[in-house]
Structures are given as C-alpha cells and as structure tokens.
Design a protein around this motif. Structure first.
Motif, mmCIF file in Angstrom:
data_model
loop_
_atom_site.group_PDB
_atom_site.id
_atom_site.type_symbol
_atom_site.label_atom_id
_atom_site.label_comp_id
_atom_site.label_asym_id
_atom_site.label_seq_id
_atom_site.Cartn_x
_atom_site.Cartn_y
_atom_site.Cartn_z
ATOM 1 N N LEU A 1 11.444 27.512 -80.291
ATOM 2 C CA LEU A 1 10.972 26.487 -79.361
ATOM 3 C C LEU A 1 11.407 26.795 -77.931
ATOM 4 N N HIS A 2 12.525 27.497 -77.807
ATOM 5 C CA HIS A 2 13.075 27.807 -76.478
ATOM 6 C C HIS A 2 12.704 29.213 -75.999
ATOM 7 N N GLN A 3 11.712 29.792 -76.620
ATOM 8 C CA GLN A 3 11.267 31.137 -76.224
ATOM 9 C C GLN A 3 9.971 31.110 -75.432
ATOM 10 N N GLY A 4 9.711 29.988 -74.754
ATOM 11 C CA GLY A 4 8.521 29.926 -73.911
ATOM 12 C C GLY A 4 7.678 28.678 -74.080
ATOM 13 N N CYS A 5 8.001 27.818 -75.052
ATOM 14 C CA CYS A 5 7.263 26.563 -75.211
ATOM 15 C C CYS A 5 7.517 25.681 -73.998
ATOM 16 N N GLU A 6 6.445 25.180 -73.385
ATOM 17 C CA GLU A 6 6.584 24.364 -72.185
ATOM 18 C C GLU A 6 6.102 22.933 -72.403
ATOM 19 N N ALA A 7 6.308 22.425 -73.602
ATOM 20 C CA ALA A 7 5.937 21.040 -73.895
ATOM 21 C C ALA A 7 6.745 20.087 -73.026
#
Length: 267
Positions: free
Chosen positions: A212-218
C-alpha cells in the motif's frame, strides 16, 4: 433533536430523491444485464471500500458494494472517511441524533457513539462533519439498509493501527458493518493513474500493508490501511468489485481520478 443536515446534496449527488433512486435503478440494471457471476449479488460482506466523488463519476462503483452491504440487513452502518475540509488530528465522531438524506433521515446510534467516545477517546468536532467522503454514502445506506442506524467517523492525521482497533471492535458485533470511503489517484493521465491505482488494488487483494505504501495515492489510505490490518487479524477475505476512472464518465483521459470498490467477507 440534533440533525446532521446535508452539506453537499445538489453538488456531489442529487438533492431530489427521485433522481437518486433513478440513478441507483439504472446502475442495478447494468449490473444485472452484464454480471457473469450471479453469486456475487448474494454476498454478505462485513465491510466494504467505496469511492466518494460526485455520483456521475463514482456512484456506479460505490453502488455495487453498497448493494451487497444491504444483503446483511445490518442494524448499524459505520461510515469512515478522510477529512477534506478541515485539518484534523485524530478522528471525530458525529454526535447527532439523526443524519439527513434526500431519501429521509437515518437515526444515529447514540449508544454506540458514546461507547466509542469513551473507549477510544474519540471527540466530536462539528466542523469536521460537513464532509462529503462520508455524506455521499448515506443515500446508499438509506436505500439498501433502510432501517439501519448510522455512525459517522471522519479522520485526519490518524494512526492506522489506532483506527484498526476501532474497526476491529465494531466488527465484534455481527449486526454492525463498516464502510471505508476513499478515492484513488488524482489528476494524472490515465496510464499513470491506472499504474498507481493498480498498486492500491493489489495491496487490498493481498491484504498487503507494505505494498500500500509503494505508490498508492488513495486520499483515504489511512482508512484502507486500517481495514487491511483488521482484515488480516480477523481472517476476512477481500474481493475487488469494480474499478474505473473519471474518464469513463467525462472522456477526459489527461487528468483522471481513480475509483474502486471492494468487499470483505468472513465471520
């Protein structure tokens, strides 16, 4: 009687009840005409992730999840979303008697509100509750779980692990379901948006907080992470329901916003 009045009716979604009903009926006809797996419509999730943009862009995606949530006939629905209007440290809980929608009011579960305030130290910050990320979900609740009561949580700078404790506590009660509100990437071209959004969706499908912290921009990533932590602990199974972008409605592929819905099945 204190009422949480609508703040974005007529902007993010219609203020006219008949227009809302017509939209939902239209979306349901599309689902039923094109659905390949009929078992999907009988799922009874404990929690869902849904988008919160204007209905013309995101309500089809949200509707699939909220329709399934209605299968549970839950006594209460807790809607959790990020604050867009005000800076907030922690999480605010909506301490009203009722929550208004164009389709009629929903009762607020005051007993649960006071319980969560006491157990988790949640505060009621009224300015945080003119929030569209949570409000746009309420007409769905009123449509698909008419007799349910609701609780609205709006978070700002919050520890996902702390929010996960709240969600986990809520799901101890089989008569309670949880709605996590988030959009995905914002204002990239469609190729980049789809790449970034695929990270979010893959993380949800794998219950993988690291990914989730490898590029998700939710914009509601804190809520999503909290849900993944809870799902890991409780052994809930995630199912991706729908993904699209604003380009599906606008035709503009230069600056899009991504939307997904997912369900969490289990106990």
């Amino acid at each position: 009687m204190s009422t949480r009045e609508t703040a974005v009716a007529g902007q993010f979604y219609p203020s006219d009840a008949s227009e809302i009903k017509a939209m939902f009926e239209h979306y349901n006809r599309i689902i039923e005409e094109h659905l390949q797996n009929e078992e999907l419509l009988h799922m009874r999730p404990r929690a869902v992730i849904v988008p919160h943009a204007g209905y013309v862009y995101s309500a089809f995606t949200a509707n699939i999840a909220m329709r399934l949530l209605g299968n549970t006939e839950a006594k209460r629905v807790v809607v959790i979303g990020p604050s867009h209007r005000v800076f907030l440290k922690g999480t605010s809980i909506s301490d009203y008697d009722s929550y208004n929608t164009p389709l009629g009011a929903l009762p607020v579960d005051r007993e649960l509100v006071h319980e969560l305030k006491s157990r988790f130290g949640l505060q009621f910050i009224p300015d945080a509750h003119h929030e569209h990320s949570t409000e746009v979900q309420m007409p769905f609740v009123k449509t698909y779980d008419t007799d349910a009561s609701v609780v609205e949580l709006v978070y700002g700078e919050e520890d996902p692990a702390r929010l996960a404790e709240v969600i986990d506590y809520l799901l101890d009660d089989p008569a309670t379901v949880v709605v996590i509100s988030t959009d995905l990437s914002h204002y990239y071209d469609i190729k980049k948006a789809e790449r970034l959004d695929s990270i979010c969706m893959d993380a949800v499908q794998k219950l993988d907080v690291h990914e989730l912290h490898q590029g998700c921009e939710a914009c509601g990533k804190i809520g999503v992470e909290a849900m993944l932590l809870t799902a890991q602990k409780r052994g809930l199974k995630p199912i991706l329901l729908d993904y699209r972008t604003s380009a599906d409605a606008s035709g503009d592929t230069a600056q899009v916003v991504g939307y997904m819905s997912a369900a969490f099945l289990g106990e």
